[in-house]
Scaffold this motif. Structure first.
Motif, PDB file in Angstrom:
ATOM      1  N   ALA A  89     -42.812   0.967  40.711  1.00  0.00           N
ATOM      2  CA  ALA A  89     -44.707   1.461  40.396  1.00  0.00           C
ATOM      3  C   ALA A  89     -44.696   3.357  39.439  1.00  0.00           C
ATOM      4  N   THR A  90     -43.506   3.820  39.385  1.00  0.00           N
ATOM      5  CA  THR A  90     -43.764   4.738  38.180  1.00  0.00           C
ATOM      6  C   THR A  90     -43.078   3.946  37.023  1.00  0.00           C
ATOM      7  N   VAL A  91     -42.294   3.582  36.902  1.00  0.00           N
ATOM      8  CA  VAL A  91     -41.443   2.947  35.793  1.00  0.00           C
ATOM      9  C   VAL A  91     -42.876   2.045  35.240  1.00  0.00           C
ATOM     10  N   ARG A  92     -43.826   1.291  35.655  1.00  0.00           N
ATOM     11  CA  ARG A  92     -45.256   0.714  35.675  1.00  0.00           C
ATOM     12  C   ARG A  92     -45.797   1.695  34.955  1.00  0.00           C
ATOM     13  N   ARG A  93     -46.633   2.176  35.355  1.00  0.00           N
ATOM     14  CA  ARG A  93     -47.457   3.147  35.166  1.00  0.00           C
ATOM     15  C   ARG A  93     -47.141   4.586  33.480  1.00  0.00           C
ATOM     16  N   VAL A  94     -45.818   4.271  33.700  1.00  0.00           N
ATOM     17  CA  VAL A  94     -44.757   5.109  32.617  1.00  0.00           C
ATOM     18  C   VAL A  94     -45.016   4.200  31.458  1.00  0.00           C
ATOM     19  N   MET A  95     -44.412   3.318  31.421  1.00  0.00           N
ATOM     20  CA  MET A  95     -44.804   1.772  30.216  1.00  0.00           C
ATOM     21  C   MET A  95     -46.342   1.483  30.296  1.00  0.00           C
ATOM     22  N   ASP A  96     -47.449   1.691  31.182  1.00  0.00           N
ATOM     23  CA  ASP A  96     -48.353   0.801  31.072  1.00  0.00           C
ATOM     24  C   ASP A  96     -48.943   2.068  29.908  1.00  0.00           C
ATOM     25  N   VAL A  97     -48.803   3.404  29.935  1.00  0.00           N
ATOM     26  CA  VAL A  97     -49.371   4.786  29.514  1.00  0.00           C
ATOM     27  C   VAL A  97     -49.019   5.075  27.717  1.00  0.00           C
ATOM     28  N   ASN A  98     -47.437   5.044  27.897  1.00  0.00           N
ATOM     29  CA  ASN A  98     -46.387   5.231  26.988  1.00  0.00           C
ATOM     30  C   ASN A  98     -46.846   4.134  25.672  1.00  0.00           C
ATOM     31  N   VAL A  99     -46.333   3.282  26.509  1.00  0.00           N
ATOM     32  CA  VAL A  99     -45.830   1.215  25.693  1.00  0.00           C
ATOM     33  C   VAL A  99     -46.854   0.802  25.697  1.00  0.00           C
ATOM     34  N   SER A 100     -47.614   0.211  26.365  1.00  0.00           N
ATOM     35  CA  SER A 100     -49.492  -0.442  25.661  1.00  0.00           C
ATOM     36  C   SER A 100     -50.542   0.929  25.869  1.00  0.00           C
ATOM     37  N   GLY A 101     -50.207   1.660  25.869  1.00  0.00           N
ATOM     38  CA  GLY A 101     -51.628   2.789  25.590  1.00  0.00           C
ATOM     39  C   GLY A 101     -51.399   2.798  23.847  1.00  0.00           C
ATOM     40  N   LEU A 102     -50.905   3.031  23.775  1.00  0.00           N
ATOM     41  CA  LEU A 102     -49.758   3.295  22.805  1.00  0.00           C
ATOM     42  C   LEU A 102     -50.637   2.108  21.505  1.00  0.00           C
ATOM     43  N   ILE A 103     -49.909   0.879  21.773  1.00  0.00           N
ATOM     44  CA  ILE A 103     -50.624  -0.450  21.535  1.00  0.00           C
ATOM     45  C   ILE A 103     -51.761  -0.277  21.209  1.00  0.00           C
ATOM     46  N   TYR A 104     -52.699  -0.587  22.591  1.00  0.00           N
ATOM     47  CA  TYR A 104     -53.819  -0.844  22.037  1.00  0.00           C
ATOM     48  C   TYR A 104     -54.924  -0.103  21.161  1.00  0.00           C
ATOM     49  N   VAL A 105     -54.460   1.213  20.857  1.00  0.00           N
ATOM     50  CA  VAL A 105     -54.625   2.963  20.072  1.00  0.00           C
ATOM     51  C   VAL A 105     -54.279   1.465  18.681  1.00  0.00           C
ATOM     52  N   CYS A 106     -53.079   2.115  18.772  1.00  0.00           N
ATOM     53  CA  CYS A 106     -52.869   1.489  17.592  1.00  0.00           C
ATOM     54  C   CYS A 106     -53.078   0.381  16.776  1.00  0.00           C
TER      55      CYS A 106
END
Length: 252
Positions: free
Chosen positions: A107-124
């Motif tokens: 769950a921690t891996v998923r959350r870190v990737m959701d924010v740090n990677v997916s979130g950054l992609i969505y903002v970009c």
């Protein structure tokens, strides 16, 4: 409210630490600032008030960057201040733990990737839609915040976090080439050990001090030193720079 001559800077994760320092520096540079936060409303309100007390323009806006709909609403809110011309992708988490990769819960891996990677992609993605001169936007600059943890991979501490930041570096290079002809520059700042609350939240408040002997300059960075690099990349002085990953790490 009216935007300043510098346009609008949208800073994610700006309620504290490096993000707060970037928001404050952006305001001093003449930007109106959208101070994004996920949970720390009091911290975001404090940064907004500090900017306003100094004569600047700022709004706080809650949004979880891992939610693409929330990201769109965040940009809509920023647009009430004027044309968004600077987007700083600072929001990031470690999962608030330090240890070996094999001990990190899924769950921690998923959350870190959701924010740090997916979130950054969505903002970009949203930034390109709004800034691209190809679709009538004003052009501008995106600065992503990575980490020099990508160099050694943070074994025994934050390997999962380092992996997420490696994705940030790669995305920066790829997107920079993709949108260079659309009036958008994309760069990255990679802080090293920095005096923020990130380490204490993970249970090791003295981590920066422990790392000082491994840093050629003998100390960790201050958030404002990282912010200075971000504002330089946003400036006209860096107008021919795109696709760069700039370390701010005291030589480490």
């Amino acid at each position: 409210m009216t935007a300043s001559a510098g346009g609008v800077a949208l800073v994610t994760g700006a309620s504290r630490g490096i993000g707060a320092a970037i928001a404050l520096r952006a305001a001093r540079a003449g930007y109106a600032v959208l101070v994004n936060y996920s949970a720390d409303s009091a911290g975001a309100a404090s940064i907004v008030q500090e900017i306003r007390d100094d004569g600047g323009t700022a709004l706080a806006h809650q949004a979880d960057v891992s939610d693409p709909e929330a990201v769109g609403s965040m940009f809509d809110q920023a647009a009430t201040l004027g044309a968004v011309t600077a987007v700083i992708n600072n929001a990031g988490i470690t999962g608030n733990l330090i240890g070996n990769l094999s001990d990190v819960p899924p769950a921690t891996v998923r959350r870190v990737m959701d924010v740090n990677v997916s979130g950054l992609i969505y903002v970009c993605q949203e930034a390109v839609r709004r800034l691209s001169t190809a679709t009538g936007g004003p052009g501008g600059s995106i600065v992503n915040i990575s980490s020099t943890a990508t160099k050694a991979g943070s074994p025994g501490t934050w390997a999962h976090y380092a992996a997420s930041k490696g994705a940030v570096d790669v995305l920066t290079v790829g997107l920079a080439s993709e949108v260079a002809a659309q009036g958008i520059r994309v760069n990255c700042v990679a802080p090293g050990s920095t005096n923020t609350g990130l380490h204490a939240a993970a249970g090791m408040p003295d981590r920066v001090e422990r790392l000082n002997p491994t840093i050629p300059m003998g100390r960790g960075a201050e958030p404002d030193e990282v912010a200075a690099a971000v504002l330089w990349l946003l400036s006209r002085d860096a107008g021919y720079i795109t696709g760069a990953v700039v370390p701010v790490a005291g030589g480490r």
